[in-house]
Design a protein around this motif. Structure first.
Motif, PDB file in Angstrom:
ATOM      1  N   ILE A 190       0.760  31.402  -5.173  1.00  0.00           N
ATOM      2  CA  ILE A 190       1.638  31.138  -6.312  1.00  0.00           C
ATOM      3  C   ILE A 190       2.764  30.246  -5.804  1.00  0.00           C
ATOM      4  O   ILE A 190       3.465  30.616  -4.863  1.00  0.00           O
ATOM      5  CB  ILE A 190       2.220  32.446  -6.882  1.00  0.00           C
ATOM      6  CG1 ILE A 190       1.109  33.358  -7.402  1.00  0.00           C
ATOM      7  CG2 ILE A 190       3.232  32.148  -7.979  1.00  0.00           C
ATOM      8  CD1 ILE A 190       1.581  34.748  -7.796  1.00  0.00           C
ATOM      9  N   ASP A 191       2.903  29.069  -6.393  1.00  0.00           N
ATOM     10  CA  ASP A 191       3.977  28.149  -6.010  1.00  0.00           C
ATOM     11  C   ASP A 191       5.117  28.282  -7.006  1.00  0.00           C
ATOM     12  O   ASP A 191       4.907  28.174  -8.212  1.00  0.00           O
ATOM     13  CB  ASP A 191       3.472  26.706  -5.999  1.00  0.00           C
ATOM     14  CG  ASP A 191       2.380  26.498  -4.963  1.00  0.00           C
ATOM     15  OD1 ASP A 191       2.464  27.133  -3.899  1.00  0.00           O
ATOM     16  OD2 ASP A 191       1.450  25.720  -5.217  1.00  0.00           O
ATOM     17  N   ILE A 192       6.326  28.483  -6.481  1.00  0.00           N
ATOM     18  CA  ILE A 192       7.483  28.700  -7.343  1.00  0.00           C
ATOM     19  C   ILE A 192       8.691  28.023  -6.728  1.00  0.00           C
ATOM     20  O   ILE A 192       8.839  27.990  -5.506  1.00  0.00           O
ATOM     21  CB  ILE A 192       7.713  30.226  -7.552  1.00  0.00           C
ATOM     22  CG1 ILE A 192       8.815  30.493  -8.556  1.00  0.00           C
ATOM     23  CG2 ILE A 192       7.959  30.928  -6.244  1.00  0.00           C
ATOM     24  CD1 ILE A 192       8.894  31.954  -8.994  1.00  0.00           C
ATOM     25  N   CYS A 193       9.541  27.425  -7.579  1.00  0.00           N
ATOM     26  CA  CYS A 193      10.768  26.773  -7.125  1.00  0.00           C
ATOM     27  C   CYS A 193      11.969  27.453  -7.780  1.00  0.00           C
ATOM     28  O   CYS A 193      11.883  27.939  -8.905  1.00  0.00           O
ATOM     29  CB  CYS A 193      10.760  25.288  -7.456  1.00  0.00           C
ATOM     30  SG  CYS A 193       9.535  24.363  -6.507  1.00  0.00           S
ATOM     31  N   PHE A 194      13.071  27.466  -7.052  1.00  0.00           N
ATOM     32  CA  PHE A 194      14.266  28.165  -7.491  1.00  0.00           C
ATOM     33  C   PHE A 194      15.429  27.197  -7.675  1.00  0.00           C
ATOM     34  O   PHE A 194      15.424  26.094  -7.112  1.00  0.00           O
ATOM     35  CB  PHE A 194      14.638  29.250  -6.477  1.00  0.00           C
ATOM     36  CG  PHE A 194      13.531  30.235  -6.246  1.00  0.00           C
ATOM     37  CD1 PHE A 194      13.224  31.189  -7.194  1.00  0.00           C
ATOM     38  CD2 PHE A 194      12.785  30.192  -5.083  1.00  0.00           C
ATOM     39  CE1 PHE A 194      12.194  32.090  -6.988  1.00  0.00           C
ATOM     40  CE2 PHE A 194      11.754  31.098  -4.866  1.00  0.00           C
ATOM     41  CZ  PHE A 194      11.461  32.041  -5.815  1.00  0.00           C
ATOM     42  N   PRO A 195      16.460  27.593  -8.440  1.00  0.00           N
ATOM     43  CA  PRO A 195      17.612  26.713  -8.668  1.00  0.00           C
ATOM     44  C   PRO A 195      18.346  26.323  -7.382  1.00  0.00           C
ATOM     45  O   PRO A 195      19.078  25.354  -7.371  1.00  0.00           O
ATOM     46  CB  PRO A 195      18.535  27.541  -9.573  1.00  0.00           C
ATOM     47  CG  PRO A 195      17.634  28.508 -10.242  1.00  0.00           C
ATOM     48  CD  PRO A 195      16.555  28.807  -9.260  1.00  0.00           C
ATOM     49  N   SER A 196      18.120  27.046  -6.307  1.00  0.00           N
ATOM     50  CA  SER A 196      18.769  26.721  -5.033  1.00  0.00           C
ATOM     51  C   SER A 196      18.061  25.569  -4.323  1.00  0.00           C
ATOM     52  O   SER A 196      18.357  25.285  -3.166  1.00  0.00           O
ATOM     53  CB  SER A 196      18.786  27.954  -4.132  1.00  0.00           C
ATOM     54  OG  SER A 196      17.466  28.451  -3.973  1.00  0.00           O
TER      55      SER A 196
END
Length: 195
Positions: free
Chosen positions: A176-182
């Motif tokens: 699962i590829d996920i990106c965060f606001p940081s």
């Protein structure tokens, strides 16, 4: 005089009810669309739903290969739960300090006006995490909190734990590829641990 008092009482009641319903609506879940942009990468469809009253952040991610997953950060109960949409299972682990920071960063991004845009550039940090699925340990959903129970309703829940990597003898089950606001992107890959 009694008619004036009656209308004043009705006005205060209606105003109080409207004010209460307005404040309740603000306290409910807020949907924030996190749009990913990069020079060479196709944008990935990713949204985050923040529920302040439950202290949860729920990411809905669809990868470029059109596979969908839901990742739930439940700060109140201290869990991270993964639910691949195409599969009939949930994967659960206890929160670590970094997970709480991630949830707080998304909560802060939701308080900004408009939808935040995450730009992938040379400052974006990419990580890969491996989580081993403990297939023999199915989790009892009681005590996990309403958000996880709703996400994993009628679905078996399995514990996962962070591991170094699958090694040559184990196959990766899914990622699962996920990106965060940081401005951090993580590829979370699962595989079954030997029993």
């Amino acid at each position: 005089l009694s008619i004036a008092l009656f209308f004043a009482a009705v006005g205060i009641s209606v105003g109080g009810i409207l004010g209460f319903s307005h404040s309740s609506a603000q306290a409910g879940p807020q949907r924030v669309r996190l749009t990913l942009q990069g020079e060479q990468d196709e944008p990935r469809n990713q949204t985050a739903t923040v529920d302040v009253s439950r202290s949860t952040v729920t990411y809905h991610v669809t990868s470029q290969s059109n596979r969908s997953a839901i990742v739930l950060y439940d700060s109140q109960h201290g869990y991270v739960c993964y639910r691949p949409v195409e599969q009939h299972a949930c994967y659960l682990r206890s929160m670590e300090p970094g997970d709480r920071e991630t949830a707080q960063a998304t909560l802060s991004a939701s308080e900004q006006r408009g939808d935040p845009v995450l730009h992938r550039n040379n400052q974006t940090k990419y990580y890969r995490e491996f989580l081993g699925i403990v297939a023999a340990k199915q989790v009892n959903p009681r005590g996990l909190g309403e958000a996880i129970q709703a996400l994993c309703e009628q679905t078996p829940i399995f514990w996962v734990r962070r591991v170094d990597g699958p090694g040559k003898q184990r196959l990766i089950y899914l990622c699962i590829d996920i990106c965060f606001p940081s401005n951090i992107c993580v590829s979370i890959c699962f595989y079954y641990l030997p029993e």
